[in-house]
Design an enzyme around this catalytic site. Structure first.
Site, mmCIF file in Angstrom:
data_model
loop_
_atom_site.group_PDB
_atom_site.id
_atom_site.type_symbol
_atom_site.label_atom_id
_atom_site.label_comp_id
_atom_site.label_asym_id
_atom_site.label_seq_id
_atom_site.Cartn_x
_atom_site.Cartn_y
_atom_site.Cartn_z
ATOM 1 N N SER A 131 -40.627 -58.716 -9.056
ATOM 2 C CA SER A 131 -39.285 -58.140 -9.085
ATOM 3 C C SER A 131 -38.889 -57.736 -10.492
ATOM 4 O O SER A 131 -39.296 -58.360 -11.467
ATOM 5 C CB SER A 131 -38.248 -59.128 -8.552
ATOM 6 O OG SER A 131 -36.951 -58.560 -8.694
ATOM 7 N N LYS A 185 -40.180 -63.548 -2.266
ATOM 8 C CA LYS A 185 -39.737 -62.245 -2.789
ATOM 9 C C LYS A 185 -38.831 -61.541 -1.766
ATOM 10 O O LYS A 185 -37.828 -60.920 -2.130
ATOM 11 C CB LYS A 185 -40.941 -61.364 -3.123
ATOM 12 C CG LYS A 185 -40.606 -59.912 -3.478
ATOM 13 C CD LYS A 185 -39.732 -59.824 -4.714
ATOM 14 C CE LYS A 185 -39.503 -58.443 -5.290
ATOM 15 N NZ LYS A 185 -39.489 -57.289 -4.465
ATOM 16 N N HIS A 188 -35.517 -63.152 -1.964
ATOM 17 C CA HIS A 188 -34.899 -62.650 -3.197
ATOM 18 C C HIS A 188 -34.207 -61.309 -2.923
ATOM 19 O O HIS A 188 -33.063 -61.092 -3.289
ATOM 20 C CB HIS A 188 -35.970 -62.493 -4.287
ATOM 21 C CG HIS A 188 -35.570 -61.613 -5.434
ATOM 22 N ND1 HIS A 188 -35.533 -60.227 -5.327
ATOM 23 C CD2 HIS A 188 -35.159 -61.894 -6.696
ATOM 24 C CE1 HIS A 188 -35.125 -59.708 -6.472
ATOM 25 N NE2 HIS A 188 -34.894 -60.702 -7.318
ATOM 26 N N ASN A 189 -34.919 -60.415 -2.268
ATOM 27 C CA ASN A 189 -34.333 -59.100 -1.985
ATOM 28 C C ASN A 189 -33.144 -59.216 -1.031
ATOM 29 O O ASN A 189 -32.167 -58.482 -1.172
ATOM 30 C CB ASN A 189 -35.388 -58.167 -1.392
ATOM 31 C CG ASN A 189 -36.346 -57.643 -2.438
ATOM 32 O OD1 ASN A 189 -36.587 -58.307 -3.440
ATOM 33 N ND2 ASN A 189 -36.900 -56.471 -2.219
ATOM 34 N N GLU A 192 -30.304 -60.229 -2.993
ATOM 35 C CA GLU A 192 -29.911 -59.054 -3.776
ATOM 36 C C GLU A 192 -28.999 -58.129 -2.948
ATOM 37 O O GLU A 192 -27.976 -57.639 -3.455
ATOM 38 C CB GLU A 192 -31.190 -58.327 -4.211
ATOM 39 C CG GLU A 192 -31.008 -57.027 -4.929
ATOM 40 C CD GLU A 192 -32.372 -56.366 -5.187
ATOM 41 O OE1 GLU A 192 -33.326 -57.067 -5.598
ATOM 42 O OE2 GLU A 192 -32.494 -55.145 -4.961
#
Ligand code: ATR
Length: 474
Positions: A131, A185, A188-189, A192
């Site tokens: 990222s 990940k 994480h997105n 976000e």
């Protein structure tokens, strides 16, 4: 072998791949082999960056020959078919013990499948979430590698050398086996998405509530960025709001079509969380808000639907209102992270990953899009209590909720009265109150289920499974 001069290779010379290769080349001790399906991109990168002293290869066999053993290659190509194609070619020219890393945005179940298939050849396969966008790839991303512990031994030092560094610690850790890195990940997105939507709602409420201009709101965000909300997304929001369109002189944000796109990782997060039974409502609302924005025909057809009168919402004290929005944003953001970590815990359980939650918060402190000051608090919370059942119940976050909850409620109520959509703010609050509730109307839902489907229920006062002979039974 005199030609095996590179200790690391990168496949795929589009922007992310070439930036990562340049990052690798800039670190002491690395010699970087590069390869791209079509040679023109390789040539372009060679010409533009002689300082990197790349070792170019024209085909996969030559690429393998330039790498010292164990060969280590990071794939940065188009996710999906591109990744599969490159893996197939690399497994033909690599040998047992070599390491193939997929640094793309792969769906973690694809990574689990690929890891299993590649492992059968004796080659290590590591799915690594990376990222930080183009700049992160070049200057230091946050890296979330999965794969075997054996592969991590070779790969760890290389990845540590190129990752972002916060408080002397590189933003990379071995997340867990096979698809764990890409799973984290993905979450994480998802976080976000929630974070961006919350910030967008805060902006909208302030703009429509106080009439401030985008440039004035930019100043507010810049100030917020000096406090507990300090983060990359708040920082860039101020810059986006301050941007003036060169051709019209208007704030650029007013010239941009208000339909948000996406590349799918938010959808994956929500789909996966639904399967795991984890309510990631803040993330889901963020994904839905983008979908709603991208339905111009429905929006046009709905523009004359009745709404509240414009006097319904005029904050008596604009500054107090703005501070309320800040607190609502902070509280909702804590919920987004709490839900995201719930999904990580559930994923780890489902797929047998030993994921250290505190370490995940640590590697998100730098390099990545959701980097934020308050991630330290998450690391601390899990350090204090590794078995924390919900992040929001950690003492520090309880204090945040105590400080914010009244303002949060007022902001959500003001938004509802004014007819300003604040789906992420309000769903986060509903989730919070659902968690807090002593009794939930789920009891009634169980009664309904038993009524029409004899699905049975449990009682509060004795063990066992019960079914009532409802009057509706025949
Ligand atoms: P960007 O969006 O930055 O252009 P991308 O679409 O994610 O990047 O990935 C493009 C890269 O994937 C290119 O390096 C492309 O190789 P070409 O330059 O030869 O097109 C690579 N790529 C896509 N499909 C591939 C495949 N089947 N085999 C090898 N490389 C592939």
């Amino acid at each position: 072998d005199g030609t095996a001069q590179a200790n690391i290779g990168v496949v795929g010379m589009a922007v992310m791949g070439s930036n990562l290769a340049r990052n690798l080349a800039s670190r002491e001790g690395n010699t970087v082999a590069i390869f791209n399906r079509s040679y023109e991109k390789t040539q372009t990168v060679l010409d533009a960056h002689p300082e990197a002293e790349f070792v170019p290869a024209k085909d996969y066999a030559e690429f393998a020959a330039t790498l010292s053993k164990p060969r280590t290659a990071i794939i940065m190509v188009q996710a999906g078919k591109g990744t599969d194609a490159v893996i197939t070619e690399l497994t033909k020219v690599f040998e047992p013990g070599d390491i193939i890393v997929d640094g793309g945005n792969a769906l973690f179940t694809d990574t689990i499948r690929r890891e299993k298939a590649v492992r059968e050849t004796g080659i290590n396969f590591v799915g690594a979430g990376i990222s930080g966008g183009e700049e992160g790839a070049l200057k230091g991303p946050s890296i979330m590698p999965g794969g075997s512990a054996e592969a991590w031994e070779t790969l760890g030092p290389i990845l540590k050398s190129i990752a972002a560094v916060v408080d002397g610690e590189p933003c990379v850790t071995h997340v867990g086996t096979d698809g764990a890195g890409h799973f984290v990940k993905m979450i994480h997105n998802g976080i976000e998405y929630a974070d961006m939507q919350l910030i967008a709602e805060a902006y909208d409420l302030i703009r429509r509530g106080t009439g401030k201009t985008p440039a004035e709101i930019a100043d507010i965000f810049a100030e917020w960025n000096t406090g507990e909300l300090e983060s990359y997304l708040i920082e860039i929001t101020a810059e986006v709001l301050r941007q003036v369109d060169a051709s019209t002189g208007k704030p650029l944000v007013d010239v941009i079509v208000d339909q948000a796109g996406s590349k799918g990782t938010g959808v994956w997060t929500v789909q996966t969380s639904l399967d795991l039974g984890i309510p990631v409502s803040g993330i889901a609302e963020a994904v839905f808000a983008r979908s709603l924005s991208s339905k111009p025909a429905q929006r046009a057809a709905s523009s004359s639907l009745p709404g509240p009168s414009s006097e319904a919402f005029t904050p008596a004290d604009p500054d107090a209102f703005i501070e309320g929005v800040r607190l609502a944003l902070y509280a909702s953001k804590v919920i987004a992270y709490s839900q995201g970590f719930d999904a990580i815990v559930a994923g780890a359980e489902e797929y047998n990953w030993d994921i250290k939650k505190g370490d995940i918060a640590k590697i998100w402190r730098g390099g990545c899009i959701i980097r934020a000051r308050f991630l330290n608090r998450i690391t601390d919370a899990y350090a204090e209590n590794p078995g924390l059942v919900a992040l929001v119940t950690a003492p520090f976050f309880v204090d945040v909720m105590a400080e914010a909850q009244t303002a949060w409620r007022n902001v959500v109520a003001d938004a509802a009265k004014a007819g300003i959509p604040a789906p992420a703010f309000s769903s986060s609050l509903a989730y919070y109150d659902g968690l807090r509730a002593d009794r939930l109307p789920a009891a009634l839902v169980q009664g309904q289920r038993d009524f029409f489907g004899a699905h049975t229920y449990k009682r509060v006062d004795k063990d066992g499974t019960f079914h009532t002979l409802w009057s509706g039974d025949r």
